[in-house]
Design an enzyme around this catalytic site. Structure first.
Site, mmCIF file in Angstrom:
data_model
loop_
_atom_site.group_PDB
_atom_site.id
_atom_site.type_symbol
_atom_site.label_atom_id
_atom_site.label_comp_id
_atom_site.label_asym_id
_atom_site.label_seq_id
_atom_site.Cartn_x
_atom_site.Cartn_y
_atom_site.Cartn_z
ATOM 1 N N LYS A 132 23.957 31.365 -14.448
ATOM 2 C CA LYS A 132 25.366 31.040 -14.703
ATOM 3 C C LYS A 132 25.668 31.226 -16.189
ATOM 4 O O LYS A 132 24.909 30.785 -17.055
ATOM 5 C CB LYS A 132 25.618 29.594 -14.276
ATOM 6 C CG LYS A 132 27.046 29.103 -14.409
ATOM 7 C CD LYS A 132 27.128 27.660 -13.924
ATOM 8 C CE LYS A 132 28.534 27.118 -13.993
ATOM 9 N NZ LYS A 132 28.604 25.726 -13.481
ATOM 10 N N SER A 207 32.028 25.597 -10.065
ATOM 11 C CA SER A 207 32.161 26.597 -11.113
ATOM 12 C C SER A 207 31.051 27.651 -11.092
ATOM 13 O O SER A 207 31.133 28.662 -11.788
ATOM 14 C CB SER A 207 32.161 25.908 -12.491
ATOM 15 O OG SER A 207 30.973 25.164 -12.698
ATOM 16 N N SER A 231 29.816 21.898 -8.204
ATOM 17 C CA SER A 231 29.793 23.262 -8.722
ATOM 18 C C SER A 231 28.604 24.089 -8.264
ATOM 19 O O SER A 231 28.587 25.302 -8.457
ATOM 20 C CB SER A 231 29.823 23.246 -10.257
ATOM 21 O OG SER A 231 31.046 22.730 -10.712
#
Length: 661
Positions: A132, A207, A231
């Protein structure tokens, strides 16, 4: 706790505003980096068999010299180049570096006599991974989708990234996320929007949406995600892969932006995302490092002895969408299979407080440390500071020390934060005597006598002051303790002399601690296409102070959250697993989350409860979109949810190839 009329009106108003925003969004051109209108519905299925192997199996083949690491990495590089123009998941690659590292792995394997020591030292040797973008990966951007940080390049690796690399994993690149990781659609002004590999017109969640997307598209084997409101689990659900939110405090969060401060350090979790359930445990072991000893991953799990509980929905919150029938049917099939195959009795439960999941999460996320749970990172920092024997402190912590305004009636001394801080240090040695049980001041008889606990809250920490009330000396010590408590709190400090940490304001993060961001002005700019921020980020900046308008109601919600945590721990116990929907709807279309902004409550509640949760895919629904379920256990019982996930993968198929529907 029934909702008041004002709260119901607010909920209705928010929904109306959401629909109005969606209507405006429909008039705007699509963001850059998205697919063309004529793009196919989904990504094509992978053609190479190497792309369909779990990380554990891939590492075994590499150690056995049955496949070359360069061949594996080339296969994944080719796959990313094939699908990324459609999904926009990998926002910056490091293919050349990855191929160079693959050559080094092949050289190591050629020179090593056997694979026994290699497996122990490099359990993920040669396994391609993605990270990420919010995590630091050396040489890669680290913007978290914030335009102000578009030139920031990581100069080191985040702790979990470093551990994965030390275990032999090869990062291929970094993946997209939502702006500042605080929205469940992965779209921002730096990289654009990421699309769902099963339907390019659907969201990937957030996210950690880029991770979920590239994993589902067979562009990576393992992903690194973070989770403060779902997330990891929402992207895993929307993209039909596995994601695990570990028990709080097991995996380090260091090296990501934005990182949690204050009470939020107890809610943010870093964890693995994988296509195959069998990979979750070995990757979690590497990520956790020494912290893995807190878990029970070596314990053998007997599925027949697990006490299964099932909850179909949150009880009917007016802030959250009703659960889709398709999701309820999938969960019902899981219950029926468990009962018929394992011979267990799944108990259906109705936990009333879950109805207020969104409100509880919001209140606890915005609470000060003293209102929420103990801030573990601050405790460790303060303890280290004391152990080093320092009698003074200077730096960012002192600069950020804030005193209450005199008009609030809380200010004791009208002096600067720095002076206040060092004034407290003068009292530090005396305070240490008090906080350590006042033993130097008490006789041996008093030390061994009948003691009563005296609770005393110091910002983030709650101590049990063992004070003997039966003696005059004990009473005097207690009085001194209370005096120091008052002084400490009024100076805005923690008991160790450290400044009390508060949750960062989202508007401060939007400006990256530089030029202030005014959300209302940003909304005006957004309406004319001039804002560098996304609408969800602007909306969050506008609404973040609303939770503090009713402080008494907020305190009740925080108290309810603590009560819910105790209730959950008691329900699950040492051998319980709760089945709970991962989200009330299947992957929605792009932009539509703005119409249902609080649906993330189905995952977020477990962050503030600190419980381990595994999102498990359950195949595809009627529209060819992934279904799934959350598996929840009591703290440090991650081994239970991981074992059930492996079982359900075999029963329901787990990850399904995209593009074959």
């Amino acid at each position: 706790m029934a909702l008041s009329r004002a709260e119901r009106c607010l909920a209705l108003l928010l929904r109306l505003l959401s629909r109005a925003c969606l209507a405006l969004l429909a008039l705007l051109p699509p963001p850059r980096a998205g697919p063309a209108r004529a793009a196919p519905r989904s990504v094509p299925p992978p053609r190479r068999a190497l792309l369909l192997l779990p990380a554990r199996r891939l590492a075994e083949l590499l150690r056995a010299r049955q496949v070359a690491c360069v061949e594996v990495v080339e296969a994944y590089v080719e796959r990313i180049k094939e699908v990324n123009p459609l999904i926009n998941a990998v926002v910056k690659d490091r293919f050349e570096e990855a191929l160079q590292e693959a050559r080094q792995v092949d050289k190591l394997l050629a020179e090593s006599p056997g694979d026994d020591c290699l497996e122990e030292k490099f359990p993920l040797l040669g396994v391609p991974i993605t990270v990420k973008e919010a995590f630091s990966l050396y040489g890669m951007p680290n913007t978290s989708g914030l335009v102000n940080r578009r030139n920031v390049i990581a100069t080191s690796d985040a702790t979990v990234v470093a551990r994965l690399k030390q275990a032999g994993a090869i990062p291929l690149g970094v993946t997209n996320c939502s702006e500042l990781c605080m929205w469940y659609e992965s779209s921002n002004r730096v990289y654009g929007r990421t699309n769902n590999p099963y339907d390019l017109q659907r969201i990937v969640g957030g996210s950690s949406g880029g991770e979920g997307s590239v994993l589902a598209a067979a562009g990576s084997v393992v992903g690194v995600g973070s989770d403060i409101g779902g997330s990891i689990r929402m992207p895993a659900f929307f993209n039909g892969v596995f994601g695990h939110k570990p028990t709080t405090g097991v995996v380090p969060n260091d090296g990501q932006f934005p990182n949690a401060q204050g009470v939020r350090t107890s809610y943010l979790c870093t964890g693995p995302m994988c296509r195959y359930a069998e990979d979750l445990e070995p990757v979690l072991r590497v990520m956790a490092g020494p912290g893995v000893s807190k878990l029970k991953l070596n314990e053998k799990v007997s599925l027949e002895k697990i006490k299964f509980h099932c909850m179909d929905h949150d009880g009917g919150s007016i802030f959250v969408s009703p659960v889709d029938k398709e999701i309820l049917q999938a969960q019902k099939k899981v219950v029926e299979h468990l009962e018929s195959d394992l011979g267990v009795q799944v108990q259906h439960v109705a936990i009333h407080k879950m109805k207020y999941s969104f409100q509880i999460w919001s209140a606890m996320m915005s609470s000060k440390d003293s209102e929420g749970q103990v801030c573990q990172s601050e405790l460790a920092e303060a303890q280290l500071w004391r152990q080093q024997g320092r009698n003074s402190y200077s730096g960012p912590a002192v600069e950020s020390c804030r005193l209450p305004k005199p008009t609030q009636g809380l200010s004791l001394l009208h002096v600067s934060p720095q002076v206040s801080f060092h004034l407290f240090l003068k009292l530090h040695s005396t305070f240490s005597l008090v906080s350590c049980g006042l033993r130097p001041w008490l006789s041996a008889e008093e030390q061994c006598g009948n003691w009563e606990g005296e609770g005393c809250c110091f910002g983030t920490l709650t101590f049990s002051m063992q004070v003997g009330k039966s003696t005059k000396r004990g009473a005097s010590c207690l009085a001194l303790c209370r005096t120091l408590c008052l002084l400490t709190c009024r100076l805005g400090l923690t008991p160790f002399g450290m400044p009390r940490q508060e949750a960062q304001r989202f508007t401060d993060l939007l400006g990256d601690h530089g030029k202030p961001v005014w959300p209302l002005w940003e909304l005006v700019k957004w309406l004319v296409g001039m804002s560098s921020h996304t609408l969800p980020a602007i909306a969050l900046g506008l609404t973040e102070k609303l939770v503090n308008l009713n402080l008494s109601g907020k305190a009740k919600l925080v108290s309810m959250g603590k009560s819910l945590q105790e209730e959950m721990e008691a329900l699950l116990g040492p051998d319980g697993v709760l089945l709970y929907p991962s989200h009330p709807t299947i992957a929605p279309k792009h932009h539509s989350p703005i119409c249902m902004p609080f649906n993330f409550a189905y995952t977020a509640i477990f962050n503030v409860l600190g419980l381990p949760v595994t999102q498990c895919p359950l195949g595809l629904g009627r529209e060819g979109l992934p279904l799934g379920i959350q598996l929840v256990a009591a703290s440090y019982n991650d081994h239970l949810t991981l074992a059930v996930a492996r079982y359900l993968e075999k029963a329901f198929g787990g990850w399904v190839l995209p593009g074959e529907v």
